[in-house]
Design a protein around this motif. Sequence first.
Motif, short mmCIF file in Angstrom:
data_model
loop_
_atom_site.label_atom_id
_atom_site.label_comp_id
_atom_site.label_asym_id
_atom_site.label_seq_id
_atom_site.Cartn_x
_atom_site.Cartn_y
_atom_site.Cartn_z
N PRO A 132 0.82 -1.22 0.00
CA PRO A 132 0.00 0.00 0.00
C PRO A 132 0.85 1.27 0.00
O PRO A 132 2.03 1.25 0.37
CB PRO A 132 -0.80 -0.11 1.30
N PRO A 133 0.26 2.39 -0.43
CA PRO A 133 1.01 3.64 -0.46
C PRO A 133 1.28 4.20 0.93
O PRO A 133 0.81 3.65 1.93
CB PRO A 133 0.08 4.58 -1.25
N ARG A 134 2.04 5.30 0.95
CA ARG A 134 2.39 6.01 2.19
C ARG A 134 3.18 5.13 3.15
O ARG A 134 2.98 5.19 4.36
CB ARG A 134 1.13 6.55 2.89
N LEU A 135 4.08 4.32 2.62
CA LEU A 135 4.84 3.41 3.46
C LEU A 135 5.66 4.16 4.49
O LEU A 135 5.69 3.79 5.67
CB LEU A 135 5.74 2.53 2.60
N TRP A 136 6.36 5.21 4.07
CA TRP A 136 7.20 5.97 5.01
C TRP A 136 6.36 6.55 6.13
O TRP A 136 6.74 6.48 7.31
CB TRP A 136 7.94 7.06 4.26
N LEU A 137 5.21 7.09 5.81
CA LEU A 137 4.35 7.66 6.85
C LEU A 137 3.85 6.57 7.79
O LEU A 137 3.74 6.78 9.00
CB LEU A 137 3.16 8.39 6.22
N ARG A 138 3.56 5.39 7.25
CA ARG A 138 3.10 4.29 8.10
C ARG A 138 4.19 3.81 9.04
O ARG A 138 3.93 3.47 10.20
CB ARG A 138 2.55 3.15 7.24
N LEU A 139 5.42 3.79 8.56
CA LEU A 139 6.54 3.42 9.42
C LEU A 139 6.72 4.45 10.55
O LEU A 139 6.93 4.10 11.71
CB LEU A 139 7.83 3.30 8.60
N CYS A 140 6.66 5.72 10.17
CA CYS A 140 6.79 6.78 11.19
C CYS A 140 5.63 6.76 12.17
O CYS A 140 5.82 7.01 13.37
CB CYS A 140 6.87 8.15 10.50
N TRP A 141 4.45 6.47 11.68
CA TRP A 141 3.27 6.42 12.54
C TRP A 141 3.42 5.32 13.58
O TRP A 141 3.07 5.49 14.75
CB TRP A 141 2.03 6.21 11.69
N ALA A 142 3.97 4.18 13.16
CA ALA A 142 4.21 3.08 14.11
C ALA A 142 5.22 3.49 15.18
O ALA A 142 5.04 3.19 16.36
CB ALA A 142 4.71 1.85 13.35
N ALA A 143 6.26 4.20 14.76
CA ALA A 143 7.25 4.68 15.72
C ALA A 143 6.63 5.69 16.68
O ALA A 143 6.89 5.65 17.90
CB ALA A 143 8.42 5.32 14.97
N TRP A 144 5.81 6.59 16.16
CA TRP A 144 5.17 7.61 16.99
C TRP A 144 4.25 6.97 18.03
O TRP A 144 4.28 7.32 19.21
CB TRP A 144 4.39 8.58 16.11
N ARG A 145 3.42 6.03 17.60
CA ARG A 145 2.49 5.39 18.53
C ARG A 145 3.23 4.69 19.66
O ARG A 145 2.82 4.76 20.82
CB ARG A 145 1.61 4.37 17.78
N ALA A 146 4.32 4.00 19.31
CA ALA A 146 5.07 3.28 20.34
C ALA A 146 5.69 4.24 21.34
O ALA A 146 5.64 4.00 22.55
CB ALA A 146 6.16 2.43 19.67
N GLY A 147 6.26 5.33 20.87
CA GLY A 147 6.86 6.30 21.79
C GLY A 147 5.83 7.04 22.61
O GLY A 147 6.02 7.27 23.81
N ALA A 148 4.72 7.40 21.98
CA ALA A 148 3.68 8.14 22.68
C ALA A 148 3.04 7.32 23.78
O ALA A 148 2.55 7.86 24.78
CB ALA A 148 2.60 8.61 21.69
#
Length: 258
Positions: A132-148
């Motif tokens: 699926p598209p927006r792979l980079w954003l999905r990777l960053c979103w996963a990182a953000w959720r884990a840190g938050a």
Amino acid sequence: MATTTHTRTADTALTTAEKAFELLTCEPAPLVFDARPVPGLPDTTMPLNELRQLLVYERYDSDTTDELWRQLAHHARERGPAWVVGAIGVALPALTHLAAKISRGYARHADDVDSEVLAGFLHALRTADLAPPRLWLRLCWAAWRAGAAVVKADAGEELPLDLSSGSRSPRMPYGHPDLLLGRAAAAGLITAEAAELISATRFGDAMIEHLAAEQGVTAPALRMRRRRAERVVAAAVTRGDLSGPIRTSGRRETAMAT
């Protein structure tokens, strides 16, 4: 510096990853990425540290970014630990920025945030659907959720040391910002969607880039919608419209209603 101030230690998960990346990309045999299959990137091979510099200083469209991260993720999954370190190293400027943003106001948890941001990104790098598209954003979103999640768990951990034990009247217009936004939406000053946008990105852990991708709009356009709604709410607070009984009206924040 006050004794209560806490900063990142010298060796957090992110700084350790950076040191490993430096060793991986130093002469005489730096790890090299073949950029030729990625449309939009220079038609050449380059060490990963040069690729990272390119991504920091140049802007690429989502198609180029998606294909780049598909290649890096495939390498990390199929070519062993060196490419895992390499992919993380390329992402480190963004991951460091995310971790700093998350831990702002929670300095004593900065090291834990760094660890969870890295762990969240690494898990997504290994498991995310690459098609699926927006792979980079999905990777960053996963990182953000884990840190938050680190600071979210801490939010109710203990009362501030300087909190008064006496009773006092709440400050107008009373309550959590989400209640304020709900009152603004109930009054017809902004839409429910505008209230949710402000709440999710200002007080929650949502990234506006991720929401924009989900809605099929650009991040700048969504920021403009949020800014217009926030101005309406700020003006209503100043006038006192959100204190006391709410009177509904037909008014809506124009940009968010369309």
